[in-house]
Design a protein around this motif. Structure first.
Motif, PDB file in Angstrom:
ATOM      1  N   GLU A  62       0.822  -1.209   0.000  1.00  0.00           N
ATOM      2  CA  GLU A  62       0.000   0.000   0.000  1.00  0.00           C
ATOM      3  C   GLU A  62       0.850   1.251   0.000  1.00  0.00           C
ATOM      4  OE1 GLU A  62      -2.525  -0.489   3.341  1.00  0.00           O
ATOM      5  OE2 GLU A  62      -3.937  -1.787   2.309  1.00  0.00           O
ATOM      6  N   SER A  63       2.009   1.213   0.665  1.00  0.00           N
ATOM      7  CA  SER A  63       2.840   2.412   0.767  1.00  0.00           C
ATOM      8  C   SER A  63       3.764   2.600  -0.429  1.00  0.00           C
ATOM      9  CB  SER A  63       3.686   2.360   2.046  1.00  0.00           C
ATOM     10  OG  SER A  63       4.598   1.282   1.982  1.00  0.00           O
ATOM     11  N   MET A  64       3.933   1.567  -1.267  1.00  0.00           N
ATOM     12  CA  MET A  64       4.917   1.666  -2.331  1.00  0.00           C
ATOM     13  C   MET A  64       4.355   1.447  -3.728  1.00  0.00           C
ATOM     14  SD  MET A  64       8.210  -0.212  -0.608  1.00  0.00           S
ATOM     15  CE  MET A  64       9.270   0.365  -1.923  1.00  0.00           C
ATOM     16  N   ALA A  65       3.171   0.855  -3.841  1.00  0.00           N
ATOM     17  CA  ALA A  65       2.750   0.443  -5.172  1.00  0.00           C
ATOM     18  C   ALA A  65       1.465   1.092  -5.655  1.00  0.00           C
ATOM     19  CB  ALA A  65       2.610  -1.086  -5.205  1.00  0.00           C
ATOM     20  N   SER A  66       0.385   0.934  -4.909  1.00  0.00           N
ATOM     21  CA  SER A  66      -0.935   1.231  -5.453  1.00  0.00           C
ATOM     22  C   SER A  66      -1.541   2.494  -4.858  1.00  0.00           C
ATOM     23  CB  SER A  66      -1.869   0.040  -5.188  1.00  0.00           C
ATOM     24  OG  SER A  66      -3.186   0.366  -5.541  1.00  0.00           O
ATOM     25  N   LYS A  67      -1.854   3.471  -5.713  1.00  0.00           N
ATOM     26  CA  LYS A  67      -2.545   4.675  -5.250  1.00  0.00           C
ATOM     27  C   LYS A  67      -3.950   4.344  -4.773  1.00  0.00           C
ATOM     28  CE  LYS A  67      -0.158   8.197  -7.982  1.00  0.00           C
ATOM     29  NZ  LYS A  67      -0.326   9.300  -8.975  1.00  0.00           N
ATOM     30  N   ARG A  68      -4.578   3.373  -5.422  1.00  0.00           N
ATOM     31  CA  ARG A  68      -5.941   3.017  -5.035  1.00  0.00           C
ATOM     32  C   ARG A  68      -5.978   2.553  -3.582  1.00  0.00           C
ATOM     33  NH1 ARG A  68      -9.677  -1.835  -7.624  1.00  0.00           N
ATOM     34  NH2 ARG A  68     -11.493  -1.504  -6.258  1.00  0.00           N
ATOM     35  N   PHE A  69      -5.066   1.672  -3.205  1.00  0.00           N
ATOM     36  CA  PHE A  69      -5.014   1.209  -1.830  1.00  0.00           C
ATOM     37  C   PHE A  69      -4.638   2.342  -0.892  1.00  0.00           C
ATOM     38  CE2 PHE A  69      -4.926  -2.991  -3.686  1.00  0.00           C
ATOM     39  CZ  PHE A  69      -5.603  -3.757  -2.762  1.00  0.00           C
ATOM     40  N   PHE A  70      -3.748   3.215  -1.324  1.00  0.00           N
ATOM     41  CA  PHE A  70      -3.317   4.332  -0.485  1.00  0.00           C
ATOM     42  C   PHE A  70      -4.495   5.233  -0.138  1.00  0.00           C
ATOM     43  CE2 PHE A  70      -1.766   8.678  -0.003  1.00  0.00           C
ATOM     44  CZ  PHE A  70      -0.819   8.520   0.994  1.00  0.00           C
ATOM     45  N   TYR A  71      -5.289   5.612  -1.131  1.00  0.00           N
ATOM     46  CA  TYR A  71      -6.415   6.502  -0.876  1.00  0.00           C
ATOM     47  C   TYR A  71      -7.564   5.785  -0.169  1.00  0.00           C
ATOM     48  CZ  TYR A  71      -4.010   9.989  -3.636  1.00  0.00           C
ATOM     49  OH  TYR A  71      -3.087  10.895  -4.085  1.00  0.00           O
ATOM     50  N   LEU A  72      -7.694   4.484  -0.371  1.00  0.00           N
ATOM     51  CA  LEU A  72      -8.663   3.711   0.397  1.00  0.00           C
ATOM     52  C   LEU A  72      -8.286   3.733   1.865  1.00  0.00           C
ATOM     53  CD1 LEU A  72     -11.134   1.797   0.360  1.00  0.00           C
ATOM     54  CD2 LEU A  72      -9.520  -0.101   0.065  1.00  0.00           C
ATOM     55  N   GLN A  73      -7.008   3.556   2.135  1.00  0.00           N
ATOM     56  CA  GLN A  73      -6.507   3.628   3.495  1.00  0.00           C
ATOM     57  C   GLN A  73      -6.698   5.019   4.085  1.00  0.00           C
ATOM     58  OE1 GLN A  73      -2.183   3.761   4.461  1.00  0.00           O
ATOM     59  NE2 GLN A  73      -2.499   1.665   5.168  1.00  0.00           N
TER      60      GLN A  73
END
Length: 220
Positions: free
Chosen positions: A70-81
Motif C-alpha cells: 500500500e505504501s509503495m505500489a498502489s494509489k488506489r489502496f493508499f487513498y482507500l486507506q
C-alpha cells in the motif's frame, strides 16, 4: 477491499471501546505528577492519558500484512486507506467527545477531543519514523514536557499544554492545526514518495535544464 479485510478492525474497535470505558470509569480519578512548580506536583486525571492509547490504536491500525504494498505500489489502496483513517478518526473523536460529555462540561469534552487530534498527529509521525507498530512512542514521550514543564503553577497550565482539561486559551487551536498538518504530511510521505522527491532533487542538482525543457541529460 483487501485493505479492509486485512486490517485487524475488530481489534481496533474492541481496543477503542475498552479504553473509552476505562476513560469513563476513571473520569474522576486523579494522579499526582512531578512538575516544575512551587508545589512540586500537579494533579491530572487518569482519563486524559488514556487518550494516548486510543491515538496509538488508530495509527497502529495502519500496520498490517499489506502495508508495504500500500505504501509503495498502489494509489488506489493508499487513498482507500486514507479514507479509512479519516472515517475512523472522525468516529473516535465523536465517541471521545460523547463519553467525556457524560461526566464533564462540554468545554472539557472538547478539550479531550482536541487532545486526541494532537496525539494522533504525533502518533502518525512516530509511525512514519519508526513503523506504525511503534506509533505510541512519540505521544508517550510528550507526557514529560506536558506534566513536568507544562505548568506555571499547580493550577495554571501554559497555553501549549493540551493535555489539561479546561484549557481555554484559543491558541491551543494552533496546536490542533499543526498536529493535523504533521499527521497528514507523515501519512502522505510514504517511502516511495520520499524516494521520488529525492530523485527529483538529485536530477535538479545534476541537470536543472532537463527538468525545465524535458530534454535528456547531455553526456560527453
Amino acid at each position: 477491499m483487501l485493505s479492509y479485510r486485512a486490517r485487524r478492525s475488530s481489534g481496533l474497535i474492541g481496543g477503542t471501546l475498552a479504553v473509552l470505558f476505562l476513560r469513563w470509569w476513571f473520569s474522576g480519578g486523579m494522579v499526582d505528577m512531578p512538575a516544575a512548580v512551587p508545589q512540586g506536583t500537579v494533579a491530572l486525571p487518569y482519563s486524559e492519558f488514556l487518550t494516548i492509547v486510543i491515538a496509538a490504536l488508530v495509527a497502529g491500525s495502519l500496520d498490517g500484512p499489506l502495508r508495504t504494498f500500500e505504501s509503495m505500489a498502489s494509489k488506489r489502496f493508499f487513498y482507500l486507506q486514507c479514507r479509512r483513517l479519516v472515517a475512523t478518526s472522525g468516529i473516535v473523536i465523536l465517541a471521545i467527545f460523547t463519553t467525556a460529555a457524560v461526566t464533564q462540561p462540554a468545554s472539557s469534552a472538547l478539550d479531550s477531543a482536541k487532545a486526541f487530534v494532537i496525539w494522533l498527529g504525533l502518533a502518525l509521525l512516530s509511525g512514519r519514523l519508526m513503523g506504525m507498530s511503534l506509533s505510541w512512542v512519540i505521544p508517550s514521550l510528550s507526557i514529560f514536557p506536558l506534566t513536568f514543564l507544562g505548568y506555571e503553577t499547580s493550577e495554571t497550565p501554559f497555553w501549549w499544554n493540551w493535555a489539561t482539561p479546561g484549557q481555554t486559551d484559543p491558541l491551543t487551536w494552533i496546536l490542533v492545526v499543526v498536529a493535523l498538518v504533521i499527521g497528514a504530511a507523515s501519512y502522505h510521505l510514504t517511502p516511495w514518495r520520499i524516494a521520488s522527491i529525492r530523485r527529483r532533487l538529485r536530477l535538479r542538482r545534476e541537470n536543472p535544464a532537463s527538468l525545465c525543457t524535458g530534454s535528456p541529460r547531455q553526456t560527453t
